[in-house]
Enzyme design. Structure first.
Site, PDB file in Angstrom:
ATOM      1  N   GLU A  93       0.511  -1.314  -0.064  1.00 31.58           N
ATOM      2  CA  GLU A  93      -0.075  -0.271  -0.261  1.00 31.58           C
ATOM      3  C   GLU A  93       1.150   1.169  -0.203  1.00 31.58           C
ATOM      4  O   GLU A  93       1.840   1.304   0.499  1.00 31.58           O
ATOM      5  CB  GLU A  93      -0.157   0.006   1.088  1.00 31.58           C
ATOM      6  CG  GLU A  93      -1.665   1.122   1.616  1.00 31.58           C
ATOM      7  CD  GLU A  93      -2.744   0.812   3.124  1.00 31.58           C
ATOM      8  OE1 GLU A  93      -3.352   1.692   3.097  1.00 31.58           O
ATOM      9  OE2 GLU A  93      -2.295   0.286   3.516  1.00 31.58           O
ATOM     10  N   TRP A  94       0.385   2.370  -0.787  1.00 32.06           N
ATOM     11  CA  TRP A  94       1.181   3.616  -0.673  1.00 32.06           C
ATOM     12  C   TRP A  94       0.982   4.460   0.174  1.00 32.06           C
ATOM     13  O   TRP A  94      -0.227   4.946   0.525  1.00 32.06           O
ATOM     14  CB  TRP A  94       0.469   4.498  -2.427  1.00 32.06           C
ATOM     15  CG  TRP A  94       1.326   5.623  -1.976  1.00 32.06           C
ATOM     16  CD1 TRP A  94       1.453   6.658  -1.755  1.00 32.06           C
ATOM     17  CD2 TRP A  94       3.007   6.115  -2.333  1.00 32.06           C
ATOM     18  NE1 TRP A  94       1.947   7.574  -1.689  1.00 32.06           N
ATOM     19  CE2 TRP A  94       3.002   7.295  -2.168  1.00 32.06           C
ATOM     20  CE3 TRP A  94       3.943   5.145  -2.493  1.00 32.06           C
ATOM     21  CZ2 TRP A  94       4.122   7.928  -2.613  1.00 32.06           C
ATOM     22  CZ3 TRP A  94       5.499   5.568  -3.027  1.00 32.06           C
ATOM     23  CH2 TRP A  94       5.883   7.625  -3.158  1.00 32.06           C
ATOM     24  N   ILE A  95       1.721   4.517   1.469  1.00 34.67           N
ATOM     25  CA  ILE A  95       1.269   5.793   1.843  1.00 34.67           C
ATOM     26  C   ILE A  95       2.102   7.303   1.967  1.00 34.67           C
ATOM     27  O   ILE A  95       2.478   7.785   2.257  1.00 34.67           O
ATOM     28  CB  ILE A  95       1.579   5.068   3.546  1.00 34.67           C
ATOM     29  CG1 ILE A  95       1.234   3.892   3.860  1.00 34.67           C
ATOM     30  CG2 ILE A  95       0.866   6.113   4.597  1.00 34.67           C
ATOM     31  CD1 ILE A  95      -0.485   3.501   3.878  1.00 34.67           C
ATOM     32  N   ASP A 196      14.223  -2.819  14.221  1.00 36.36           N
ATOM     33  CA  ASP A 196      14.702  -1.885  13.295  1.00 36.36           C
ATOM     34  C   ASP A 196      14.339  -0.563  13.531  1.00 36.36           C
ATOM     35  O   ASP A 196      14.361   0.582  12.642  1.00 36.36           O
ATOM     36  CB  ASP A 196      14.890  -2.663  12.491  1.00 36.36           C
ATOM     37  CG  ASP A 196      16.006  -1.768  11.299  1.00 36.36           C
ATOM     38  OD1 ASP A 196      17.302  -1.107  11.858  1.00 36.36           O
ATOM     39  OD2 ASP A 196      15.856  -1.862   9.924  1.00 36.36           O
TER      40      ASP A 196
END
Length: 290
Positions: A93-95, A196
């Site tokens: 998904e592009w945020i 991380d």
């Protein structure tokens, strides 16, 4: 890479037609792209030089976080398990990130809630990665055993092989590994950790919601996670205050913090070189002496 992007779109049944493809920042390891179709937008990344489980490990980590219903993560639409020398791809998904909002306070609160999701053992049951280095992650009953064998000793072996851990540094590392139980708690909470968590691995959406990306998942001492957030400049004070309102740090945190940061400094030593050597040596001297 355009042909690979088209292949992924076919795999996820988006045949609506590509409107835009552009390269974006995606770290040092992968090529990364913003992909817009008539149907929706995607974040895609690809690499020809990664093990077959590289993208699978990331997808498993994002799913583990999503399952907690605490901190948001992008949805995973597809990932390859490439053969050697084959280009592997991942579609998420592009945020749409925003610099308008500061989500530090919300991130601290939600991360503390995520850390309340626990397991009976330490590890994750499947290998992951920290940067480009493989990270063995089999389950262990003892946190000292896990942190010694899977984290510090593993990086020690890499450092010996590449010539960055030798001489006094090697002797100090060996002494520390032998006596680690004097410094690290044996059975802290086995919390779900991003693994991380630095400033580049979270973003804030247009709606002001924090999203975690690029996890290196492990169930372990939550203080291990917090120690890393403080290593390279730290997060905003509101992050730490809101975290501690939900999950206070234990009293020995300041004593163990450098030892937890040592792992990440060893990783940076092994990836980037001797510029991190003095920081590694300083921590080894703190616990082992000359």
């Amino acid at each position: 890479m355009k042909q690979q992007i088209k292949r992924v779109l076919q795999q996820i049944n988006d045949q609506s037609g590509i409107q835009e493809i552009k390269s974006v920042s995606g770290g040092d390891i992968n090529e990364a792209f913003y992909v817009k179709t008539e149907e929706q937008t995607y974040f895609m990344k690809g690499n020809q030089n990664v093990p077959s489980h590289f993208f699978k490990a990331e997808a498993s980590g994002l799913e583990a976080i999503r399952h907690t219903q605490t901190v948001s993560v992008p949805e995973v639409y597809y990932y390859d398990e490439p053969d050697e020398n084959e280009i592997g791809m991942m579609a998420l998904e592009w945020i749409e990130a925003s610099s308008t909002y500061d989500s530090s306070e919300k991130l601290g609160e939600k991360l503390a809630l995520m850390h309340k999701q626990t397991a009976d053992h330490y590890g994750f049951g499947e290998p992951t990665f920290v940067g480009e280095l493989d990270q063995p992650n089999e389950w262990k009953d003892s946190w000292v055993e896990y942190y010694r064998d899977n984290r510090l000793h593993h990086q020690y072996l890499i450092g010996k092989e590449n010539g960055r851990i030798n001489g006094k540094r090697q002797k100090r590392m060996e002494t520390l590994l032998t006596h680690l139980d004097k410094f690290v708690p044996a059975e802290p909470s086995a919390s779900l950790l991003h693994g991380d968590l630095w400033g580049g691995n979270y973003l804030t959406s247009k709606e002001g919601e924090p999203f975690l990306i690029d996890p290196s998942i492990v169930y372990g001492d939550p203080q291990f996670e917090i120690a890393f957030t403080e290593l390279f400049g730290g997060f905003a004070p509101s992050f730490y205050s809101s975290y501690q309102q939900v999950s206070p740090l234990y009293s020995e945190y300041k004593e163990v913090k450098p030892l937890y940061q040592l792992f990440y400094l060893l990783v940076h030593l092994n990836i980037f070189g001797e510029m991190y050597g003095s920081s590694v040596d300083r921590i080894l001297k703190k616990y082992i002496g000359n």
